[in-house]
Scaffold this active site. Structure first.
Site, short mmCIF file in Angstrom:
data_model
loop_
_atom_site.label_atom_id
_atom_site.label_comp_id
_atom_site.label_asym_id
_atom_site.label_seq_id
_atom_site.Cartn_x
_atom_site.Cartn_y
_atom_site.Cartn_z
CG HIS A 6 -2.01 0.96 1.19
ND1 HIS A 6 -1.83 2.29 1.46
CD2 HIS A 6 -3.31 0.79 0.88
CE1 HIS A 6 -2.99 2.92 1.34
NE2 HIS A 6 -3.91 2.03 0.99
CG HIS A 7 -0.62 5.02 -1.39
ND1 HIS A 7 -1.81 4.38 -1.63
CD2 HIS A 7 -0.93 6.15 -0.70
CE1 HIS A 7 -2.80 5.11 -1.13
NE2 HIS A 7 -2.30 6.17 -0.56
CB ALA A 8 -0.39 4.17 3.75
CG LEU A 9 3.29 -0.17 3.82
CD1 LEU A 9 3.72 -1.47 3.16
CD2 LEU A 9 3.27 -0.32 5.32
CB ALA A 10 7.74 3.72 2.28
#
Length: 174
Positions: free
Chosen positions: A104-108
């Site tokens: 998911h793009h929220a990780l990094a």
């Protein structure tokens, strides 16, 4: 080598980067905001899947078969009660295997995640892979990495730096 893949993922991604064992949790204090919390039931094997391609055909056909597999995986949503990533060990890609990493793009952000993933690779001297070569080595070293993040991975997972650069240049030119 399934056990080797698990070991490399554990020592080069999960242990040095805690977010890979954390899940998003809605904050009770601020509506709509999320925070990261440790997944008390984290199990690395829940995030690693194994698939096998037919292994038949030319290199172009093997690439097309892998591409079709990846396209099947992309639309599947992540389970938001678990860390938001997964790896697929795909056997039967040519004479070897491929690792497909979904996150998911929220990780990094993209650059940080790319560098984390390149930490799974090594050049011919056993040094972690890198997109742009020596100038970025200082930046890569600045990422929060524990002592377990270095070491040699099995020859089945070796990837020469030139291959990484070549692939990166092909992607950028499209």
């Amino acid at each position: 080598d399934w056990d080797r893949v698990l070991h490399v993922l554990r020592t080069r991604i999960v242990e040095p980067y805690p977010v890979f064992s954390q899940r998003p949790r809605r904050s009770a204090r601020v509506l709509g905001r999320f925070r990261w919390e440790d997944d008390p039931d984290f199990d690395l094997e829940r995030h690693v899947r194994r698939a096998t391609l037919s292994g038949r055909g030319s290199a172009a056909e093997a690439d097309a078969e892998l591409q079709a597999y990846v396209e099947e995986q992309l639309p599947r949503p992540f389970d938001r009660t678990r860390p938001l990533w997964e790896v697929h060990l795909v056997d039967g890609h040519g004479s070897g295997a491929a690792l497909v990493f979904r996150s998911h793009h929220a990780l990094a952000d993209g650059i940080a995640l790319t560098r984390v993933l390149l930490g799974l690779t090594e050049d011919v001297d056993g040094l972690p892979g890198d997109l742009v070569g020596p100038p970025a080595a200082g930046e890569l070293a600045a990422l929060p990495v524990g002592p377990a993040a270095s070491g040699v991975i099995s020859s089945g997972l070796r990837l020469a730096r030139t291959s990484v650069r070549s692939a990166w240049n092909r992607l950028r030119s499209k």
